[in-house]
Design a protein around this motif. Structure first.
Motif, PDB file in Angstrom:
ATOM      1  N   ARG A 142     -18.048 -14.044   8.092  1.00  0.00           N
ATOM      2  CA  ARG A 142     -16.605 -13.940   7.843  1.00  0.00           C
ATOM      3  C   ARG A 142     -16.010 -15.306   7.541  1.00  0.00           C
ATOM      4  O   ARG A 142     -15.095 -15.421   6.721  1.00  0.00           O
ATOM      5  CB  ARG A 142     -15.922 -13.288   9.046  1.00  0.00           C
ATOM      6  CG  ARG A 142     -16.350 -11.834   9.226  1.00  0.00           C
ATOM      7  CD  ARG A 142     -15.844 -11.226  10.508  1.00  0.00           C
ATOM      8  NE  ARG A 142     -16.358  -9.855  10.623  1.00  0.00           N
ATOM      9  CZ  ARG A 142     -16.677  -9.273  11.765  1.00  0.00           C
ATOM     10  NH1 ARG A 142     -16.555  -9.954  12.908  1.00  0.00           N
ATOM     11  NH2 ARG A 142     -17.126  -8.035  11.789  1.00  0.00           N
ATOM     12  N   ASP A 143     -16.521 -16.357   8.172  1.00  0.00           N
ATOM     13  CA  ASP A 143     -16.062 -17.715   7.849  1.00  0.00           C
ATOM     14  C   ASP A 143     -16.436 -18.061   6.408  1.00  0.00           C
ATOM     15  O   ASP A 143     -15.653 -18.691   5.699  1.00  0.00           O
ATOM     16  CB  ASP A 143     -16.698 -18.728   8.812  1.00  0.00           C
ATOM     17  CG  ASP A 143     -16.286 -18.490  10.255  1.00  0.00           C
ATOM     18  OD1 ASP A 143     -15.173 -17.980  10.468  1.00  0.00           O
ATOM     19  OD2 ASP A 143     -17.088 -18.809  11.162  1.00  0.00           O
ATOM     20  N   ASP A 146     -14.050 -16.206   4.066  1.00  0.00           N
ATOM     21  CA  ASP A 146     -12.726 -16.836   4.085  1.00  0.00           C
ATOM     22  C   ASP A 146     -12.727 -18.133   3.283  1.00  0.00           C
ATOM     23  O   ASP A 146     -11.750 -18.452   2.592  1.00  0.00           O
ATOM     24  CB  ASP A 146     -12.293 -17.111   5.531  1.00  0.00           C
ATOM     25  CG  ASP A 146     -12.013 -15.826   6.311  1.00  0.00           C
ATOM     26  OD1 ASP A 146     -11.822 -14.775   5.655  1.00  0.00           O
ATOM     27  OD2 ASP A 146     -12.005 -15.875   7.553  1.00  0.00           O
ATOM     28  N   SER A 149     -12.589 -17.352  -0.390  1.00  0.00           N
ATOM     29  CA  SER A 149     -11.227 -16.995  -0.779  1.00  0.00           C
ATOM     30  C   SER A 149     -10.351 -18.229  -0.983  1.00  0.00           C
ATOM     31  O   SER A 149      -9.565 -18.309  -1.937  1.00  0.00           O
ATOM     32  CB  SER A 149     -10.611 -16.080   0.289  1.00  0.00           C
ATOM     33  OG  SER A 149      -9.285 -15.740  -0.037  1.00  0.00           O
ATOM     34  N   SER A 150     -10.501 -19.210  -0.112  1.00  0.00           N
ATOM     35  CA  SER A 150      -9.657 -20.406  -0.201  1.00  0.00           C
ATOM     36  C   SER A 150     -10.018 -21.285  -1.400  1.00  0.00           C
ATOM     37  O   SER A 150      -9.173 -22.030  -1.907  1.00  0.00           O
ATOM     38  CB  SER A 150      -9.769 -21.212   1.097  1.00  0.00           C
ATOM     39  OG  SER A 150     -11.079 -21.718   1.263  1.00  0.00           O
ATOM     40  N   TYR A 175     -14.362 -12.216  -4.899  1.00  0.00           N
ATOM     41  CA  TYR A 175     -14.282 -12.166  -3.433  1.00  0.00           C
ATOM     42  C   TYR A 175     -15.145 -11.026  -2.872  1.00  0.00           C
ATOM     43  O   TYR A 175     -15.798 -11.164  -1.843  1.00  0.00           O
ATOM     44  CB  TYR A 175     -12.815 -11.982  -3.029  1.00  0.00           C
ATOM     45  CG  TYR A 175     -12.566 -11.787  -1.562  1.00  0.00           C
ATOM     46  CD1 TYR A 175     -12.465 -12.875  -0.695  1.00  0.00           C
ATOM     47  CD2 TYR A 175     -12.408 -10.514  -1.024  1.00  0.00           C
ATOM     48  CE1 TYR A 175     -12.216 -12.700   0.657  1.00  0.00           C
ATOM     49  CE2 TYR A 175     -12.156 -10.320   0.327  1.00  0.00           C
ATOM     50  CZ  TYR A 175     -12.061 -11.414   1.159  1.00  0.00           C
ATOM     51  OH  TYR A 175     -11.821 -11.232   2.503  1.00  0.00           O
ATOM     52  N   ARG A 181     -16.410  -8.140   4.381  1.00  0.00           N
ATOM     53  CA  ARG A 181     -16.098  -9.061   5.475  1.00  0.00           C
ATOM     54  C   ARG A 181     -16.100  -8.357   6.827  1.00  0.00           C
ATOM     55  O   ARG A 181     -16.560  -8.932   7.830  1.00  0.00           O
ATOM     56  CB  ARG A 181     -14.727  -9.706   5.232  1.00  0.00           C
ATOM     57  CG  ARG A 181     -14.352 -10.769   6.253  1.00  0.00           C
ATOM     58  CD  ARG A 181     -12.941 -11.274   6.040  1.00  0.00           C
ATOM     59  NE  ARG A 181     -12.621 -12.359   6.962  1.00  0.00           N
ATOM     60  CZ  ARG A 181     -12.259 -12.187   8.223  1.00  0.00           C
ATOM     61  NH1 ARG A 181     -12.186 -10.952   8.725  1.00  0.00           N
ATOM     62  NH2 ARG A 181     -11.988 -13.226   8.996  1.00  0.00           N
TER      63      ARG A 181
END
Length: 426
Positions: A142-143, A146, A149-150, A175, A181
């Motif tokens: 999940r990290d 994320d 996404s950033s 994504y 996720r």
């Protein structure tokens, strides 16, 4: 008068030496088997739309019921997807991976490859936590998602997208190209998202048809390499149950593209996948062989007939043309034609939905990003929503399936997977 009881109506002919000949046995002709599904053709790829009049939008799910799915299957978008995927496959016909001269390819190919390099660097920056021997998904994934996404906006700006709305629409597909996720799984639907990301770039005139061969033989193998590292790092679970006894736990398209590569090969036959030397020598050049090689290396039980019986059955095909035709049928039936897969598909302005298809907000269904970790069934007041088949286990989510790649990694950690391998002259 001599009796005729028990005699044949047509006597056996008599040979010159006076003996009767046995009748010649003629084998009964077997009627050719007819596949109910004709071989899907490649529709014409329409030209990119005029981006100046496009109203970009965040892609959302629109296939929330069997009725929505039926509308999709007869829509121009369905034909667009078939055209793009099959055109990519045809661009690889009779070509090796090394036939693509990457340094001289289109600038967009270089940028996409650099994005995949950045994604691999992100894996390094998001190390997994202690698995404790578990073969299920690692929460550190999940990290990673994320972080993807950033970084997505800067990557798309690098590709040449400057409109914020166009970046937001295209980036959603990227994504979703690396897994879910919440569930920490990956399957053919996520693989399809990566192809839809490429389709979006094609619709935005960033990837003309002249790039298709490089997309299939340079970009896609690089994507597979990235996914293998994701699978071995975060123990991504197969998204659904079919992968356990199908072609592969995670992927489908490499088998379609790989069959096109081998379509008229002078000596590699479908049966060659059982030849380990052939896999070792040619696996770096042909996607199909590479997938079989990797599958065999990640299984503790040896023998495709036990681990991948469908691959074993396909190896009996007379030629690669039969295999390629079968892969086309399978893509239509088992990917685009399966509601449990396509209910996760996203529609925007570049990959548009048809009138009459449901909307998440109207159906009272929360976006997939807000669903519970298990992917539980959620149905709106009008009876549509995230659906599972009534006659089987959920094919898309909800059932945790341990990864065979994870099992191999855990075995290596315990020192069980580093034994001596046979060499050709053993």
């Amino acid at each position: 008068m001599p009796s005729t009881i028990g005699t044949c109506s047509v006597p056996n002919p008599i040979s010159p030496d006076g003996h009767r000949k046995l009748p010649r046995l003629i084998p009964r002709k077997k009627a050719p088997s007819q596949n109910a599904l004709p071989v899907p053709g490649t529709p014409n790829l329409p030209p990119p739309p005029d981006s100046s009049i496009l109203i970009f939008q965040e892609p959302t799910r629109r296939i929330l019921s069997s009725h929505d799915h039926a509308i999709f299957l007869s829509s121009p978008t369905y034909s667009l997807i078939l055209s793009f995927v099959f055109s990519l496959s045809e661009s690889a016909t009779d070509k090796k991976i090394s036939s693509v001269d990457v340094p001289t390819t289109h600038p967009s190919i270089h940028k996409i490859l650099s994005i995949l390099d950045s994604i691999e660097e992100t894996i390094t920056r998001c190390p997994p936590g202690d698995q404790g021997g578990s073969r299920f998904g690692n929460p550190a994934f999940r990290d990673f998602i994320d972080s993807i996404s950033s970084q997505s906006q800067s990557w798309h700006q690098r590709l040449g997208l400057h409109s914020q709305s166009s970046i937001e629409e295209a980036s959603i597909y990227l994504y979703h190209s690396f897994g879910n996720r919440q569930r920490i799984d990956y399957g053919s639907g996520h693989e399809l998202n990566f192809v839809m990301w490429l389709l979006c770039l094609n619709r935005l005139s960033l990837l003309p048809t002249s790039t298709f061969s490089a997309l299939t033989l340079a970009v896609f193998p690089r994507y597979i390499k990235t996914l293998r590292r994701l699978q071995s790092t975060y123990y991504l679970e197969p998204a659904g149950s079919h992968g356990v006894w199908g072609l592969d736990d995670y992927h489908f398209l490499p088998f379609l593209f790989g069959a096109s590569q081998l379509l008229h090969h002078p000596y590699i036959r479908p049966l060659s996948i059982h030849n380990e030397i052939m896999l070792e020598e040619e696996g770096d050049e042909y996607l199909y062989l590479d997938m079989v090689r990797f599958t065999m290396a990640s299984k503790t039980v040896k023998g495709l007939k036990w681990t991948q019986p469908m691959l074993d059955d396909i190896s009996a095909a007379k030629n690669w043309e039969k295999v390629e035709q079968g892969m086309r049928r399978m893509f239509v039936k088992e990917v685009l034609g399966k509601l449990p897969v396509m209910q996760h598909f996203l529609f925007g302005s570049l990959v548009p939905a048809e009138e009459g298809m449901s909307r998440e907000e109207d159906a009272g269904v929360a976006p997939e990003s807000e669903e519970n970790e298990g992917g539980e069934l959620t149905v709106g007041e009008n009876g549509v929503g995230h659906v599972h088949r009534d006659d089987a286990w959920g094919d898309c989510c909800g059932i945790k399936i341990p990864s065979t790649v994870a099992a191999a990694q855990e075995a290596k950690k315990r020192g069980e997977g580093d034994g001596l391998r046979r060499v050709p002259f053993d």
